[in-house]
Design a protein around this motif. Sequence first.
Motif, PDB file in Angstrom:
ATOM      1  N   ILE A 166     -10.236  15.413 -10.121  1.00 48.69           N
ATOM      2  CA  ILE A 166      -9.828  14.810  -8.859  1.00 48.69           C
ATOM      3  C   ILE A 166      -9.299  13.417  -9.171  1.00 48.69           C
ATOM      4  O   ILE A 166     -10.011  12.590  -9.732  1.00 48.69           O
ATOM      5  N   VAL A 167      -8.035  13.174  -8.809  1.00 49.36           N
ATOM      6  CA  VAL A 167      -7.367  11.905  -9.130  1.00 49.36           C
ATOM      7  C   VAL A 167      -6.845  11.282  -7.849  1.00 49.36           C
ATOM      8  O   VAL A 167      -6.206  11.955  -7.035  1.00 49.36           O
ATOM      9  N   ARG A 168      -7.127   9.984  -7.665  1.00 52.50           N
ATOM     10  CA  ARG A 168      -6.604   9.219  -6.534  1.00 52.50           C
ATOM     11  C   ARG A 168      -6.048   7.900  -7.055  1.00 52.50           C
ATOM     12  O   ARG A 168      -6.637   7.269  -7.932  1.00 52.50           O
ATOM     13  N   HIS A 169      -4.910   7.485  -6.479  1.00 54.19           N
ATOM     14  CA  HIS A 169      -4.285   6.225  -6.856  1.00 54.19           C
ATOM     15  C   HIS A 169      -4.947   5.085  -6.092  1.00 54.19           C
ATOM     16  O   HIS A 169      -5.278   5.217  -4.929  1.00 54.19           O
ATOM     17  N   GLY A 170      -5.068   3.945  -6.777  1.00 55.27           N
ATOM     18  CA  GLY A 170      -5.600   2.748  -6.145  1.00 55.27           C
ATOM     19  C   GLY A 170      -4.572   1.641  -6.216  1.00 55.27           C
ATOM     20  O   GLY A 170      -3.375   1.897  -6.310  1.00 55.27           O
ATOM     21  N   PHE A 171      -5.038   0.403  -6.208  1.00 56.34           N
ATOM     22  CA  PHE A 171      -4.127  -0.729  -6.332  1.00 56.34           C
ATOM     23  C   PHE A 171      -3.725  -0.894  -7.789  1.00 56.34           C
ATOM     24  O   PHE A 171      -3.427   0.070  -8.453  1.00 56.34           O
ATOM     25  N   VAL A 174       0.842  -1.205   0.000  1.00 66.29           N
ATOM     26  CA  VAL A 174       0.000   0.000   0.000  1.00 66.29           C
ATOM     27  C   VAL A 174       0.875   1.253   0.000  1.00 66.29           C
ATOM     28  O   VAL A 174       0.589   2.225  -0.698  1.00 66.29           O
ATOM     29  N   ILE A 175       1.966   1.230   0.761  1.00 66.53           N
ATOM     30  CA  ILE A 175       2.886   2.369   0.817  1.00 66.53           C
ATOM     31  C   ILE A 175       3.579   2.550  -0.533  1.00 66.53           C
ATOM     32  O   ILE A 175       3.701   3.665  -1.045  1.00 66.53           O
ATOM     33  N   ALA A 176       4.049   1.445  -1.129  1.00 67.01           N
ATOM     34  CA  ALA A 176       4.759   1.532  -2.415  1.00 67.01           C
ATOM     35  C   ALA A 176       3.863   2.083  -3.516  1.00 67.01           C
ATOM     36  O   ALA A 176       4.310   2.864  -4.362  1.00 67.01           O
ATOM     37  N   LEU A 177       2.587   1.688  -3.516  1.00 65.60           N
ATOM     38  CA  LEU A 177       1.651   2.156  -4.544  1.00 65.60           C
ATOM     39  C   LEU A 177       1.040   3.509  -4.204  1.00 65.60           C
ATOM     40  O   LEU A 177       0.342   4.096  -5.025  1.00 65.60           O
ATOM     41  N   ASP A 178       1.274   4.006  -2.995  1.00 65.18           N
ATOM     42  CA  ASP A 178       0.716   5.270  -2.504  1.00 65.18           C
ATOM     43  C   ASP A 178      -0.799   5.319  -2.691  1.00 65.18           C
ATOM     44  O   ASP A 178      -1.354   6.265  -3.255  1.00 65.18           O
ATOM     45  N   VAL A 179      -1.460   4.284  -2.196  1.00 63.13           N
ATOM     46  CA  VAL A 179      -2.910   4.186  -2.308  1.00 63.13           C
ATOM     47  C   VAL A 179      -3.560   5.374  -1.591  1.00 63.13           C
ATOM     48  O   VAL A 179      -3.200   5.692  -0.464  1.00 63.13           O
ATOM     49  N   GLY A 180      -4.493   6.018  -2.246  1.00 67.79           N
ATOM     50  CA  GLY A 180      -5.184   7.175  -1.686  1.00 67.79           C
ATOM     51  C   GLY A 180      -4.535   8.499  -2.026  1.00 67.79           C
ATOM     52  O   GLY A 180      -5.133   9.546  -1.840  1.00 67.79           O
ATOM     53  N   GLY A 181      -3.308   8.467  -2.514  1.00 71.84           N
ATOM     54  CA  GLY A 181      -2.615   9.696  -2.903  1.00 71.84           C
ATOM     55  C   GLY A 181      -3.092  10.162  -4.264  1.00 71.84           C
ATOM     56  O   GLY A 181      -3.668   9.411  -5.037  1.00 71.84           O
ATOM     57  N   GLY A 182      -2.838  11.389  -4.568  1.00 72.42           N
ATOM     58  CA  GLY A 182      -3.234  11.930  -5.869  1.00 72.42           C
ATOM     59  C   GLY A 182      -3.204  13.440  -5.838  1.00 72.42           C
ATOM     60  O   GLY A 182      -2.365  14.044  -5.175  1.00 72.42           O
ATOM     61  N   TYR A 183      -4.164  14.046  -6.549  1.00 67.06           N
ATOM     62  CA  TYR A 183      -4.216  15.504  -6.584  1.00 67.06           C
ATOM     63  C   TYR A 183      -5.611  15.981  -6.939  1.00 67.06           C
ATOM     64  O   TYR A 183      -6.445  15.232  -7.466  1.00 67.06           O
ATOM     65  N   ASN A 184      -5.855  17.249  -6.613  1.00 66.83           N
ATOM     66  CA  ASN A 184      -7.076  17.959  -6.997  1.00 66.83           C
ATOM     67  C   ASN A 184      -6.632  19.105  -7.898  1.00 66.83           C
ATOM     68  O   ASN A 184      -5.788  19.896  -7.498  1.00 66.83           O
ATOM     69  N   GLN A 185      -7.187  19.184  -9.090  1.00 68.44           N
ATOM     70  CA  GLN A 185      -6.805  20.241 -10.030  1.00 68.44           C
ATOM     71  C   GLN A 185      -8.050  21.020 -10.444  1.00 68.44           C
ATOM     72  O   GLN A 185      -9.045  20.452 -10.886  1.00 68.44           O
ATOM     73  N   PHE A 186      -7.954  22.332 -10.291  1.00 79.31           N
ATOM     74  CA  PHE A 186      -9.040  23.230 -10.666  1.00 79.31           C
ATOM     75  C   PHE A 186      -8.507  24.122 -11.782  1.00 79.31           C
ATOM     76  O   PHE A 186      -7.627  24.939 -11.554  1.00 79.31           O
ATOM     77  N   ASP A 187      -9.048  23.977 -12.984  1.00 79.14           N
ATOM     78  CA  ASP A 187      -8.537  24.664 -14.166  1.00 79.14           C
ATOM     79  C   ASP A 187      -9.615  25.577 -14.737  1.00 79.14           C
ATOM     80  O   ASP A 187     -10.588  25.108 -15.328  1.00 79.14           O
ATOM     81  N   LYS A 188      -9.437  26.888 -14.554  1.00 76.66           N
ATOM     82  CA  LYS A 188     -10.408  27.859 -15.067  1.00 76.66           C
ATOM     83  C   LYS A 188     -10.354  27.967 -16.587  1.00 76.66           C
ATOM     84  O   LYS A 188     -11.363  28.223 -17.221  1.00 76.66           O
ATOM     85  N   ALA A 189      -9.177  27.787 -17.180  1.00 75.62           N
ATOM     86  CA  ALA A 189      -9.035  27.901 -18.637  1.00 75.62           C
ATOM     87  C   ALA A 189      -9.874  26.846 -19.350  1.00 75.62           C
ATOM     88  O   ALA A 189     -10.500  27.123 -20.374  1.00 75.62           O
TER      89      ALA A 189
END
Length: 188
Positions: free
Chosen positions: A108-113, A87-102
């Motif tokens: 919203i992206v999250r890593h899984g297995f 779980v640590i190696a794959l960084d499950v639950g990690g990701g990012y939120n991107q808000f793009d006005k252009a």
Amino acid sequence: MAASTQSAESQSLQRAVLGARRLSNMFWAVVLSLGGAGFFLAGLSSYLGRNLLPFSDPTQLVFIPQGIAMGFYGVAALGLATYLWLVIALDVGGGYNQFDKANNQVRIVRHGFFGDNRHIEIEHPLDQITAIRVAIKEGLNPKRALYLKIKGRPDIPLTRVGQPIPLAELENQGAELARFLQVPLEGL
């Protein structure tokens, strides 16, 4: 939300979300690995009649029931440690939120297995966002989180799971995001 980046023209805002690569998870993975190896070697030592541990002599244990119980606990702990390291190696639950006005889009992206079907990716138009909601619950199991309110959808969590974010940081992140999206901040 761990890190925040904003473009020069203030057209895009991206925030990293911390997943399973937390210090607490790494601590428990190390503890389970060491403890599980110790218990497994103690059980194996009692079966073989040879000391495989440098700090004790488990050959004095009777294999049934003590040695087999130690071996079982060792295998269970090593299994949990393997899962936690994965779980640590794959960084499950990690990701990012991107808000793009252009592009008028929130992503919203999250890593899984493994595989594409375990990867979460949500895209929505910015004009469908109605508010940023702050949820605060104190007590034995405190919860502090930011949610994205979108028309016709359930609230989408924007913050990490697990350890609660400090209240001042949560308020600052919520206010910054509400100001950037020009929507109200609810729940304070």
